[in-house]
Design an enzyme around this catalytic site. Structure first.
Site, PDB file in Angstrom:
ATOM      1  N   SER A 163       0.817  -1.216   0.000  1.00  0.00           N
ATOM      2  CA  SER A 163       0.000   0.000   0.000  1.00  0.00           C
ATOM      3  C   SER A 163       0.851   1.266   0.000  1.00  0.00           C
ATOM      4  O   SER A 163       0.635   2.174  -0.822  1.00  0.00           O
ATOM      5  CB  SER A 163      -0.956   0.005   1.191  1.00  0.00           C
TER       6      SER A 163
ATOM      7  N   ARG B 278       4.661 -10.561  -6.988  1.00  0.00           N
ATOM      8  CA  ARG B 278       3.778 -11.470  -7.722  1.00  0.00           C
ATOM      9  C   ARG B 278       3.587 -11.010  -9.172  1.00  0.00           C
ATOM     10  O   ARG B 278       3.378  -9.833  -9.433  1.00  0.00           O
ATOM     11  CB  ARG B 278       2.417 -11.559  -7.021  1.00  0.00           C
TER      12      ARG B 278
ATOM     13  N   TYR C 204      -4.174  -3.860  -3.522  1.00  0.00           N
ATOM     14  CA  TYR C 204      -4.340  -2.830  -2.507  1.00  0.00           C
ATOM     15  C   TYR C 204      -5.305  -1.719  -2.909  1.00  0.00           C
ATOM     16  O   TYR C 204      -6.139  -1.306  -2.119  1.00  0.00           O
ATOM     17  CB  TYR C 204      -2.973  -2.230  -2.147  1.00  0.00           C
TER      18      TYR C 204
ATOM     19  N   GLY D 282       6.453  10.893   7.650  1.00  0.00           N
ATOM     20  CA  GLY D 282       5.497  11.953   7.948  1.00  0.00           C
ATOM     21  C   GLY D 282       4.100  11.400   8.121  1.00  0.00           C
ATOM     22  O   GLY D 282       3.886  10.182   8.056  1.00  0.00           O
TER      23      GLY D 282
ATOM     24  N   ALA E 167      -1.762   6.108   3.313  1.00  0.00           N
ATOM     25  CA  ALA E 167      -1.690   5.767   1.894  1.00  0.00           C
ATOM     26  C   ALA E 167      -3.008   5.983   1.157  1.00  0.00           C
ATOM     27  O   ALA E 167      -3.032   6.477   0.027  1.00  0.00           O
ATOM     28  CB  ALA E 167      -1.227   4.316   1.734  1.00  0.00           C
TER      29      ALA E 167
ATOM     30  N   LYS F  34       5.804   5.867  17.061  1.00  0.00           N
ATOM     31  CA  LYS F  34       4.393   6.269  16.947  1.00  0.00           C
ATOM     32  C   LYS F  34       3.489   5.079  16.680  1.00  0.00           C
ATOM     33  O   LYS F  34       2.304   5.098  17.049  1.00  0.00           O
ATOM     34  CB  LYS F  34       4.234   7.345  15.875  1.00  0.00           C
TER      35      LYS F  34
ATOM     36  N   ARG G  59      -3.366   1.132  10.337  1.00  0.00           N
ATOM     37  CA  ARG G  59      -3.431  -0.305  10.663  1.00  0.00           C
ATOM     38  C   ARG G  59      -2.998  -0.559  12.111  1.00  0.00           C
ATOM     39  O   ARG G  59      -3.491  -1.495  12.755  1.00  0.00           O
ATOM     40  CB  ARG G  59      -2.607  -1.117   9.681  1.00  0.00           C
TER      41      ARG G  59
END
Length: 337
Positions: free
Chosen positions: A16, A38, A54, A141, A145, A196, A260
């Site tokens: 991603s 792939r 993605y 930063g 995505a 973070k 995520r």
């Protein structure tokens, strides 16, 4: 090197964030070839200009190409842009190093600390490839995505010991929607990006447990404090942690459902096990992999990181959710600064 409009970038790989940065580079006029693992992903990028793994709904620039051949991707590349899981960097990069040109600038997008060695991605890169530190840059930063793929405004920091190299890559990825700044503080940018993710796990857990915005704000603020303590102890400039690669990245990762790491934490807060949360998240969650390595760095530099410590204990099932919350709230009172 030629002017940035004809510069060549090889992006490894087609996940991603790698796809998003490849799009940024292509939109900035840089010639981009993505290395996909792939065949079907490479073929789809080349033929229908989409990454079905993605972002199947986003059309990629027609100038963006893909290959599964690392040698072909790296042929005459001015930039090698690495976007792979931090824990697999050393093994993969060893295979790709023979194809890296003598003047190629290696740019790390990775936000993790290697288990065992405790090394940042830039350190692993210099070790494996043998290149000097001034040929390794970091891009970091508040960059989700999905938003970037939608062309929404974003900014980041390009950090490199060589200011000219940082400025070259800044030009190579500067678009109408993506604004890069430059820095020489690689340590600060990398640690801001790595820690973070652990703090985002904590915020996600708090959210999953039904705690409110006060708790989230507390974790973000105190998380920034412990991140800054570690970074400064390791040689970073404190101002970096107040910038895009520090506070900016922390706020975006802790606040967005697109994150995520925050999502993984929310699953834990709902009572899922680490294994169940991993299955539900499906993508690499660097905070889970790096928490233990970051805590080891904190111990090595005699830095107190209570949030990281509690999250690490929770991930390894040494404490329960309730015990984790209590451990953070029942610490002795102290001055803020």
């Amino acid at each position: 090197m030629s002017q940035h409009r004809s510069a060549r970038a090889a992006v490894f790989s087609a996940g991603s964030w790698g796809t998003a940065v490849a799009k940024i580079l292509a939109d900035a006029g840089t010639n981009v070839i993505v290395h996909a693992r792939r065949d079907e992903i490479a073929e789809a990028i080349n033929t229908v200009h989409r990454n079905p793994g993605y972002f199947p709904d986003v059309e990629l620039p027609a100038s963006l190409a893909a290959t599964t051949d690392p040698a072909a991707a790296l042929h005459r590349a001015d930039y090698l842009v690495l976007s792979i899981p931090a824990q697999s960097l050393r093994t993969n990069l060893a295979l790709w190093t023979p194809h890296v040109g003598p003047d190629t600038l290696i740019v790390s997008l990775m936000k993790g600390i290697e288990l065992g060695s405790g090394e940042r991605a830039s350190q692993v890169i210099t070790e494996v490839t043998g290149v000097s530190a001034d040929r390794v840059a970091v891009l970091s930063g508040p960059n989700l995505a999905r938003e970037i793929m939608d062309g929404q405004p974003a900014a980041a920091t390009v950090a490199c010991p060589d200011e000219d190299a940082a400025r070259r890559f800044q030009q190579a990825c500067h678009t109408s929607y993506f604004r890069p700044y430059t820095s020489t503080d690689v340590i600060g940018c990398e640690l801001g990006g790595a820690v973070k993710n652990v703090i985002a796990l904590a915020v996600g857990i708090a959210s999953g447990m039904g705690l409110g915005d006060n708790a989230s704000a507390m974790l973000i603020t105190r998380g920034l404090a412990e991140t800054t303590r570690l970074a400064v102890a390791m040689g970073a400039h404190p101002a970096t942690l107040a910038g895009l690669a520090g506070l900016g990245d922390l706020v975006a990762t802790c606040s967005s459902p697109l994150s995520r790491n925050r999502t993984f934490g929310t699953h834990l807060g709902h009572g899922l096990s680490v294994e169940q949360a991993t299955a539900a998240t499906r993508q690499t969650t660097e905070g889970v992999k790096s928490a233990e390595a970051i805590l080891a760095l904190a111990h090595a530099h005699s830095v107190e990181m209570p949030i990281t410590q509690v999250i690490s204990a929770l991930l390894y099932e040494k404490v329960t959710l309730d015990e984790a919350a209590a451990a953070l709230m029942q610490r002795p009172p102290k001055p803020e600064c």
